[in-house]
Scaffold this active site. Structure first.
Site, PDB file in Angstrom:
ATOM      1  N   ASP A   9       0.897  -1.151   0.000  1.00 48.73           N
ATOM      2  CA  ASP A   9       0.000   0.000   0.000  1.00 48.73           C
ATOM      3  C   ASP A   9       0.939   1.204   0.000  1.00 48.73           C
ATOM      4  O   ASP A   9       1.774   1.344   0.898  1.00 48.73           O
ATOM      5  CB  ASP A   9      -0.841  -0.062   1.278  1.00 48.73           C
ATOM      6  CG  ASP A   9      -1.694   1.183   1.488  1.00 48.73           C
ATOM      7  OD1 ASP A   9      -1.411   2.237   0.879  1.00 48.73           O
ATOM      8  OD2 ASP A   9      -2.622   1.087   2.303  1.00 48.73           O
ATOM      9  N   ILE A  10       0.844   2.068  -0.985  1.00 47.40           N
ATOM     10  CA  ILE A  10       1.823   3.153  -1.136  1.00 47.40           C
ATOM     11  C   ILE A  10       1.833   4.098   0.068  1.00 47.40           C
ATOM     12  O   ILE A  10       2.842   4.751   0.330  1.00 47.40           O
ATOM     13  CB  ILE A  10       1.579   3.925  -2.458  1.00 47.40           C
ATOM     14  CG1 ILE A  10       2.839   4.694  -2.873  1.00 47.40           C
ATOM     15  CG2 ILE A  10       0.378   4.852  -2.361  1.00 47.40           C
ATOM     16  CD1 ILE A  10       2.809   5.222  -4.304  1.00 47.40           C
ATOM     17  N   ASN A  23      -6.942  12.973  -9.961  1.00 48.19           N
ATOM     18  CA  ASN A  23      -7.721  13.362 -11.132  1.00 48.19           C
ATOM     19  C   ASN A  23      -7.538  14.869 -11.312  1.00 48.19           C
ATOM     20  O   ASN A  23      -7.026  15.538 -10.422  1.00 48.19           O
ATOM     21  CB  ASN A  23      -9.184  12.932 -10.998  1.00 48.19           C
ATOM     22  CG  ASN A  23      -9.839  13.566  -9.794  1.00 48.19           C
ATOM     23  OD1 ASN A  23      -9.910  14.789  -9.692  1.00 48.19           O
ATOM     24  ND2 ASN A  23     -10.279  12.738  -8.856  1.00 48.19           N
ATOM     25  N   GLY A  31      -9.693   4.954  -5.108  1.00 58.62           N
ATOM     26  CA  GLY A  31      -8.421   4.288  -5.382  1.00 58.62           C
ATOM     27  C   GLY A  31      -7.285   4.830  -4.547  1.00 58.62           C
ATOM     28  O   GLY A  31      -7.430   5.152  -3.371  1.00 58.62           O
ATOM     29  N   ASP A  33      -5.824   7.643  -4.733  1.00 55.64           N
ATOM     30  CA  ASP A  33      -6.074   9.043  -4.367  1.00 55.64           C
ATOM     31  C   ASP A  33      -6.780   9.108  -3.008  1.00 55.64           C
ATOM     32  O   ASP A  33      -6.357   9.837  -2.090  1.00 55.64           O
ATOM     33  CB  ASP A  33      -6.949   9.657  -5.469  1.00 55.64           C
ATOM     34  CG  ASP A  33      -7.010  11.176  -5.441  1.00 55.64           C
ATOM     35  OD1 ASP A  33      -6.315  11.784  -4.612  1.00 55.64           O
ATOM     36  OD2 ASP A  33      -7.760  11.740  -6.260  1.00 55.64           O
ATOM     37  N   SER A 121      -3.016   5.307 -13.863  1.00 52.11           N
ATOM     38  CA  SER A 121      -4.065   5.029 -14.866  1.00 52.11           C
ATOM     39  C   SER A 121      -4.520   3.571 -14.931  1.00 52.11           C
ATOM     40  O   SER A 121      -5.410   3.250 -15.727  1.00 52.11           O
ATOM     41  CB  SER A 121      -3.658   5.490 -16.274  1.00 52.11           C
ATOM     42  OG  SER A 121      -3.720   6.904 -16.380  1.00 52.11           O
ATOM     43  N   TYR A 125      -9.095   4.445 -14.336  1.00 51.86           N
ATOM     44  CA  TYR A 125      -8.867   4.985 -15.677  1.00 51.86           C
ATOM     45  C   TYR A 125      -8.664   3.908 -16.747  1.00 51.86           C
ATOM     46  O   TYR A 125      -8.516   4.226 -17.928  1.00 51.86           O
ATOM     47  CB  TYR A 125      -7.701   5.982 -15.675  1.00 51.86           C
ATOM     48  CG  TYR A 125      -8.034   7.330 -15.060  1.00 51.86           C
ATOM     49  CD1 TYR A 125      -9.342   7.672 -14.722  1.00 51.86           C
ATOM     50  CD2 TYR A 125      -7.043   8.268 -14.820  1.00 51.86           C
ATOM     51  CE1 TYR A 125      -9.649   8.899 -14.156  1.00 51.86           C
ATOM     52  CE2 TYR A 125      -7.342   9.511 -14.258  1.00 51.86           C
ATOM     53  CZ  TYR A 125      -8.646   9.819 -13.927  1.00 51.86           C
ATOM     54  OH  TYR A 125      -8.934  11.047 -13.375  1.00 51.86           O
TER      55      TYR A 125
HETATM   56  P1  ADP Z   1      -6.362   5.850 -11.907  1.00 52.22           P
HETATM   57  O1  ADP Z   1      -7.589   6.715 -11.808  1.00 52.22           O
HETATM   58  O2  ADP Z   1      -5.113   6.623 -12.324  1.00 52.22           O
HETATM   59  O3  ADP Z   1      -6.589   4.615 -12.711  1.00 52.22           O
HETATM   60  P2  ADP Z   1      -6.567   4.331  -9.381  1.00 52.22           P
HETATM   61  O4  ADP Z   1      -6.323   4.840  -8.014  1.00 52.22           O
HETATM   62  O5  ADP Z   1      -7.950   3.878  -9.717  1.00 52.22           O
HETATM   63  O6  ADP Z   1      -6.050   5.493 -10.372  1.00 52.22           O
HETATM   64  O7  ADP Z   1      -5.575   3.148  -9.683  1.00 52.22           O
HETATM   65  C1  ADP Z   1      -4.207   3.336  -9.993  1.00 52.22           C
HETATM   66  C2  ADP Z   1      -3.420   2.153  -9.477  1.00 52.22           C
HETATM   67  O8  ADP Z   1      -3.207   2.305  -8.084  1.00 52.22           O
HETATM   68  C3  ADP Z   1      -4.100   0.804  -9.674  1.00 52.22           C
HETATM   69  O9  ADP Z   1      -3.119  -0.120 -10.147  1.00 52.22           O
HETATM   70  C4  ADP Z   1      -4.546   0.426  -8.271  1.00 52.22           C
HETATM   71  O10 ADP Z   1      -4.525  -0.978  -8.081  1.00 52.22           O
HETATM   72  C5  ADP Z   1      -3.464   1.071  -7.438  1.00 52.22           C
HETATM   73  N1  ADP Z   1      -3.797   1.352  -6.035  1.00 52.22           N
HETATM   74  C6  ADP Z   1      -5.011   1.545  -5.464  1.00 52.22           C
HETATM   75  N2  ADP Z   1      -4.874   1.793  -4.143  1.00 52.22           N
HETATM   76  C7  ADP Z   1      -3.529   1.749  -3.877  1.00 52.22           C
HETATM   77  C8  ADP Z   1      -2.728   1.912  -2.711  1.00 52.22           C
HETATM   78  N3  ADP Z   1      -3.269   2.172  -1.514  1.00 52.22           N
HETATM   79  N4  ADP Z   1      -1.366   1.796  -2.829  1.00 52.22           N
HETATM   80  C9  ADP Z   1      -0.809   1.551  -4.035  1.00 52.22           C
HETATM   81  N5  ADP Z   1      -1.501   1.392  -5.167  1.00 52.22           N
HETATM   82  C10 ADP Z   1      -2.843   1.488  -5.102  1.00 52.22           C
END
Ligand code: ADP
Length: 172
Positions: A9-10, A23, A31, A33, A121, A125
């Site tokens: 998890d980032i 966005n 997600g 964000d 993305s 996205y």
């Molecule tokens: P986008 O709108 O750019 O597609 P998302 O947040 O929907 O952004 O997804 C972008 C990527 O981030 C996806 O691969 C998703 O699995 C990943 N992701 C979602 N939550 C986390 C998190 N807490 N830590 C790291 N990566 C994440």
């Protein structure tokens, strides 16, 4: 630049800067964000609102990047970038590569030595994960920067495998 791959998890990754797949509104979303705003706390949203009120009244163009405080995250800065929508953005591969290049340019301005990236993305996205991870690896490897370490953060198996495959192909 050293390119590392982790499964995480980032919001738990310690790096000078953490990239948010935001966005264009900069005012939060789902997600990664949503996770970044929850973990970073209200200071991150406040800084985004300030940007909207000053330098970015129309929001952040796709492919561009901008930094804010990281609030309570284990990082000094969040670098927000708005990725292309797979089904709707013209020149989408160029715009996705621009996200990575512009995040590195902002990191260089900040003096960040390490930057953690989500798979921009590849969530809402709609970008196919294997292709999104390859563009991430290729663009980061080919962009001149003073950033010493890029940490590619895979949130699932597909992203993890995609990053490793793209790196292995580059290293031959
Ligand atoms: P986008 O709108 O750019 O597609 P998302 O947040 O929907 O952004 O997804 C972008 C990527 O981030 C996806 O691969 C998703 O699995 C990943 N992701 C979602 N939550 C986390 C998190 N807490 N830590 C790291 N990566 C994440």
């Amino acid at each position: 630049m050293d390119i590392q791959v982790v499964r995480a998890d980032i919001t738990t990754v310690a790096a000078d800067a953490i990239v948010n797949a935001a966005n264009p509104s900069l005012l939060g979303g789902g997600g990664v964000d949503g996770a970044i705003h929850r973990a970073g706390g209200p200071a991150v949203l406040e800084a985004c609102r300030e940007l909207r009120a000053t330098s970015l009244p129309d929001g952040l163009p796709r492919g561009q990047a901008v930094a804010t405080t990281a609030g309570r995250l284990p990082a000094r800065w969040v670098i927000h970038t708005a990725g292309p929508v797979f089904s709707r953005t013209q020149d989408r591969a160029q715009v996705l590569a621009d996200c990575y290049r512009n995040c590195l340019a902002v990191a260089d301005e900040l003096g960040a030595a390490s930057v953690a990236f989500p798979t921009i993305s590849a969530g809402v996205y709609g970008w196919p994960t294997a292709d999104a991870t390859r563009i991430a690896v290729d663009t980061l490897a080919e962009t001149p920067t003073r950033v010493g370490t890029a940490i590619l953060v895979a949130f699932g198996d597909e992203a993890y495998e995609g990053y490793l495959r793209a790196l292995a192909e580059r290293r031959g």
